[in-house]
Design a protein around this motif. Structure first.
Motif, PDB file in Angstrom:
ATOM      1  N   MET A   1       0.836  -1.194   0.000  1.00 48.07           N
ATOM      2  CA  MET A   1       0.000   0.000   0.000  1.00 48.07           C
ATOM      3  C   MET A   1       0.870   1.242   0.000  1.00 48.07           C
ATOM      4  O   MET A   1       1.917   1.280   0.642  1.00 48.07           O
ATOM      5  CB  MET A   1      -0.903   0.008   1.238  1.00 48.07           C
ATOM      6  CG  MET A   1      -1.936   1.116   1.234  1.00 48.07           C
ATOM      7  SD  MET A   1      -2.886   1.138   2.780  1.00 48.07           S
ATOM      8  CE  MET A   1      -1.674   1.836   3.885  1.00 48.07           C
ATOM      9  N   GLU A   2       0.464   2.251  -0.720  1.00 44.85           N
ATOM     10  CA  GLU A   2       1.188   3.507  -0.773  1.00 44.85           C
ATOM     11  C   GLU A   2       1.280   4.102   0.634  1.00 44.85           C
ATOM     12  O   GLU A   2       0.383   3.983   1.449  1.00 44.85           O
ATOM     13  CB  GLU A   2       0.416   4.456  -1.693  1.00 44.85           C
ATOM     14  CG  GLU A   2       1.246   5.601  -2.221  1.00 44.85           C
ATOM     15  CD  GLU A   2       0.435   6.431  -3.196  1.00 44.85           C
ATOM     16  OE1 GLU A   2       0.630   7.653  -3.209  1.00 44.85           O
ATOM     17  OE2 GLU A   2      -0.380   5.853  -3.920  1.00 44.85           O
ATOM     18  N   SER A   3       2.399   4.771   0.920  1.00 42.92           N
ATOM     19  CA  SER A   3       2.602   5.311   2.262  1.00 42.92           C
ATOM     20  C   SER A   3       1.820   6.597   2.466  1.00 42.92           C
ATOM     21  O   SER A   3       1.460   7.285   1.519  1.00 42.92           O
ATOM     22  CB  SER A   3       4.094   5.565   2.510  1.00 42.92           C
ATOM     23  OG  SER A   3       4.567   6.554   1.613  1.00 42.92           O
ATOM     24  N   THR A  14       0.629  10.556  15.777  1.00 39.88           N
ATOM     25  CA  THR A  14      -0.335   9.652  15.147  1.00 39.88           C
ATOM     26  C   THR A  14       0.302   8.396  14.569  1.00 39.88           C
ATOM     27  O   THR A  14      -0.397   7.589  13.953  1.00 39.88           O
ATOM     28  CB  THR A  14      -1.105  10.379  14.027  1.00 39.88           C
ATOM     29  OG1 THR A  14      -0.165  10.851  13.038  1.00 39.88           O
ATOM     30  CG2 THR A  14      -1.878  11.564  14.579  1.00 39.88           C
ATOM     31  N   ALA A  15       1.598   8.206  14.759  1.00 40.09           N
ATOM     32  CA  ALA A  15       2.303   7.081  14.141  1.00 40.09           C
ATOM     33  C   ALA A  15       1.681   5.737  14.510  1.00 40.09           C
ATOM     34  O   ALA A  15       1.528   4.854  13.653  1.00 40.09           O
ATOM     35  CB  ALA A  15       3.778   7.106  14.540  1.00 40.09           C
ATOM     36  N   VAL A  16       1.331   5.570  15.765  1.00 42.72           N
ATOM     37  CA  VAL A  16       0.783   4.284  16.226  1.00 42.72           C
ATOM     38  C   VAL A  16      -0.546   3.990  15.542  1.00 42.72           C
ATOM     39  O   VAL A  16      -0.807   2.859  15.113  1.00 42.72           O
ATOM     40  CB  VAL A  16       0.627   4.297  17.761  1.00 42.72           C
ATOM     41  CG1 VAL A  16      -0.131   3.059  18.243  1.00 42.72           C
ATOM     42  CG2 VAL A  16       1.989   4.385  18.432  1.00 42.72           C
ATOM     43  N   VAL A  17      -1.394   5.006  15.427  1.00 42.16           N
ATOM     44  CA  VAL A  17      -2.698   4.810  14.801  1.00 42.16           C
ATOM     45  C   VAL A  17      -2.539   4.490  13.322  1.00 42.16           C
ATOM     46  O   VAL A  17      -3.194   3.574  12.798  1.00 42.16           O
ATOM     47  CB  VAL A  17      -3.581   6.057  14.989  1.00 42.16           C
ATOM     48  CG1 VAL A  17      -4.937   5.858  14.321  1.00 42.16           C
ATOM     49  CG2 VAL A  17      -3.782   6.346  16.471  1.00 42.16           C
ATOM     50  N   ALA A  20      -1.552   0.933  12.673  1.00 42.26           N
ATOM     51  CA  ALA A  20      -2.690   0.008  12.790  1.00 42.26           C
ATOM     52  C   ALA A  20      -3.597   0.107  11.578  1.00 42.26           C
ATOM     53  O   ALA A  20      -4.080  -0.912  11.051  1.00 42.26           O
ATOM     54  CB  ALA A  20      -3.464   0.307  14.066  1.00 42.26           C
ATOM     55  N   LEU A  21      -3.849   1.318  11.102  1.00 43.15           N
ATOM     56  CA  LEU A  21      -4.725   1.499   9.947  1.00 43.15           C
ATOM     57  C   LEU A  21      -4.113   0.910   8.681  1.00 43.15           C
ATOM     58  O   LEU A  21      -4.829   0.314   7.862  1.00 43.15           O
ATOM     59  CB  LEU A  21      -5.035   2.986   9.746  1.00 43.15           C
ATOM     60  CG  LEU A  21      -5.940   3.638  10.791  1.00 43.15           C
ATOM     61  CD1 LEU A  21      -6.145   5.107  10.472  1.00 43.15           C
ATOM     62  CD2 LEU A  21      -7.283   2.927  10.875  1.00 43.15           C
ATOM     63  N   ARG A  22      -2.810   1.055   8.513  1.00 41.01           N
ATOM     64  CA  ARG A  22      -2.166   0.456   7.344  1.00 41.01           C
ATOM     65  C   ARG A  22      -2.377  -1.054   7.330  1.00 41.01           C
ATOM     66  O   ARG A  22      -2.678  -1.641   6.280  1.00 41.01           O
ATOM     67  CB  ARG A  22      -0.666   0.774   7.352  1.00 41.01           C
ATOM     68  CG  ARG A  22      -0.321   2.217   7.039  1.00 41.01           C
ATOM     69  CD  ARG A  22       1.187   2.401   6.944  1.00 41.01           C
ATOM     70  NE  ARG A  22       1.536   3.798   6.818  1.00 41.01           N
ATOM     71  CZ  ARG A  22       1.934   4.573   7.813  1.00 41.01           C
ATOM     72  NH1 ARG A  22       2.041   4.062   9.024  1.00 41.01           N
ATOM     73  NH2 ARG A  22       2.232   5.844   7.616  1.00 41.01           N
ATOM     74  N   ALA A  23      -2.213  -1.669   8.489  1.00 45.84           N
ATOM     75  CA  ALA A  23      -2.396  -3.128   8.572  1.00 45.84           C
ATOM     76  C   ALA A  23      -3.839  -3.514   8.253  1.00 45.84           C
ATOM     77  O   ALA A  23      -4.095  -4.500   7.558  1.00 45.84           O
ATOM     78  CB  ALA A  23      -1.998  -3.623   9.958  1.00 45.84           C
ATOM     79  N   VAL A  24      -4.795  -2.740   8.760  1.00 48.57           N
ATOM     80  CA  VAL A  24      -6.206  -3.021   8.494  1.00 48.57           C
ATOM     81  C   VAL A  24      -6.506  -2.876   7.011  1.00 48.57           C
ATOM     82  O   VAL A  24      -7.181  -3.723   6.403  1.00 48.57           O
ATOM     83  CB  VAL A  24      -7.114  -2.074   9.312  1.00 48.57           C
ATOM     84  CG1 VAL A  24      -8.560  -2.156   8.827  1.00 48.57           C
ATOM     85  CG2 VAL A  24      -7.048  -2.417  10.783  1.00 48.57           C
ATOM     86  N   LEU A  25      -6.018  -1.810   6.408  1.00 47.05           N
ATOM     87  CA  LEU A  25      -6.283  -1.583   4.992  1.00 47.05           C
ATOM     88  C   LEU A  25      -5.714  -2.711   4.140  1.00 47.05           C
ATOM     89  O   LEU A  25      -6.380  -3.206   3.214  1.00 47.05           O
ATOM     90  CB  LEU A  25      -5.691  -0.240   4.561  1.00 47.05           C
ATOM     91  CG  LEU A  25      -6.338   0.997   5.186  1.00 47.05           C
ATOM     92  CD1 LEU A  25      -5.558   2.242   4.809  1.00 47.05           C
ATOM     93  CD2 LEU A  25      -7.790   1.143   4.778  1.00 47.05           C
ATOM     94  N   PRO A  52      -6.055  11.956   4.009  1.00 41.22           N
ATOM     95  CA  PRO A  52      -4.982  11.028   3.622  1.00 41.22           C
ATOM     96  C   PRO A  52      -5.498   9.678   3.137  1.00 41.22           C
ATOM     97  O   PRO A  52      -4.936   9.096   2.202  1.00 41.22           O
ATOM     98  CB  PRO A  52      -4.160  10.875   4.910  1.00 41.22           C
ATOM     99  CG  PRO A  52      -4.415  12.124   5.668  1.00 41.22           C
ATOM    100  CD  PRO A  52      -5.851  12.470   5.374  1.00 41.22           C
ATOM    101  N   LEU A  53      -6.570   9.171   3.744  1.00 40.81           N
ATOM    102  CA  LEU A  53      -7.131   7.893   3.302  1.00 40.81           C
ATOM    103  C   LEU A  53      -7.712   8.013   1.895  1.00 40.81           C
ATOM    104  O   LEU A  53      -7.556   7.114   1.065  1.00 40.81           O
ATOM    105  CB  LEU A  53      -8.203   7.426   4.286  1.00 40.81           C
ATOM    106  CG  LEU A  53      -7.684   6.918   5.632  1.00 40.81           C
ATOM    107  CD1 LEU A  53      -8.829   6.757   6.618  1.00 40.81           C
ATOM    108  CD2 LEU A  53      -6.923   5.612   5.477  1.00 40.81           C
ATOM    109  N   ALA A  54      -8.369   9.124   1.622  1.00 40.18           N
ATOM    110  CA  ALA A  54      -8.874   9.355   0.271  1.00 40.18           C
ATOM    111  C   ALA A  54      -7.711   9.479  -0.714  1.00 40.18           C
ATOM    112  O   ALA A  54      -7.814   9.042  -1.866  1.00 40.18           O
ATOM    113  CB  ALA A  54      -9.738  10.610   0.235  1.00 40.18           C
TER     114      ALA A  54
END
Length: 250
Positions: A1-3, A14-17, A20-25, A52-54
């Motif tokens: 996934m793109e960074s 926000t690094a920790v969040v 986690a979101l990268r792993a979920v995506l 950023p998610l968009a």
């Protein structure tokens, strides 16, 4: 996934969040067999996570009660050159605003502290998710509040936080409630989710003067690495400013 591109103090906080979101995506993309996921950001405000998610190519809908926040979101999205759908409404009314079983990920960051009924809001979010969908919950931690009140010399308020069932420091506290890791996990479990492990967010970031991050090359990156290491530490996690949990729809 793109960074996801972040710099400075915001990246450290926000690094920790985002980890986690990268792993979920990645997990949901693999499970669904499509690159474009449907994401709902409940109480997403001005789009700190939504934009950023968009930018990663996902279809993001932000639901927020504040028209001013939604207007700022639209400006932010336009500046970033991405499209984000915005709807005005409360978290508890998500079932009336959006169809059920239509989202792969729901973001619920700094929302449960303020809604009238956290369980009702979470139940509405569970109804939006497809089978196997995930919720990302971020909420204020009362232990951190007690530490911060004590550090500023407000010892009576710090003591009050530790004994108050809502984790408040007094009647003038602008935050209606805060959550322990155990309390958040229980709330998720009774609202239609299987909760995952809690992680601490902003263990050190709120204690470091911004001048140290702005003036030292590499300081923000080093602080982000420290936050990531501290997030699941059994002691440090419980003093973090916020707690982050993922929940899978049952």
């Amino acid at each position: 996934m793109e960074s996801i591109k972040q710099t400075g103090a915001a990246a450290a906080r926000t690094a920790v969040v985002w980890d986690a979101l990268r792993a979920v995506l990645d997990e949901r993309v693999a499970a669904q067999g499509r690159e474009r996921l449907d994401i709902v950001d409940a109480g997403g405000g001005t789009g700190g996570f939504a934009v950023p998610l968009a930018g990663l190519g996902h279809a993001v809908t932000v639901v927020d009660p504040s028209p001013d926040s939604l207007a700022a979101l639209e400006r932010r999205a336009a500046d970033a050159g991405v499209g984000v759908r915005s709807l005005q409404g409360d978290a508890a009314d998500l079932g009336d605003l959006l169809p059920g079983d239509s989202a792969d990920l729901v973001i619920c960051h700094s929302v449960l502290e303020y809604v009238d009924d956290p369980r009702r809001a979470l139940t509405a979010m569970a109804g939006l998710l497809r089978a196997g969908g995930v919720i990302s919950v971020l909420a204020a931690n009362p232990v951190a509040t007690a530490i911060h009140r004590a550090a500023s010399g407000r010892f009576d308020e710090a003591l009050h936080v530790l004994g108050d069932p809502e984790g408040r420091w007094g009647d003038r506290d602008p935050t209606p409630r805060r959550f322990t890791a155990e309390g958040l996990a229980q709330l998720l479990s009774t609202s239609g989710f299987t909760p995952g492990e809690a992680h601490g967010v902003r263990v050190f970031a709120d204690l470091v003067p911004s001048r140290l991050l702005d003036g030292e090359p590499g300081a923000a990156t080093a602080l982000a690495a420290l936050e990531q290491a501290a997030a699941s530490h059994p002691v440090l996690r419980d003093i973090a400013t916020q707690l982050h949990l993922l929940g899978h729809r049952k």
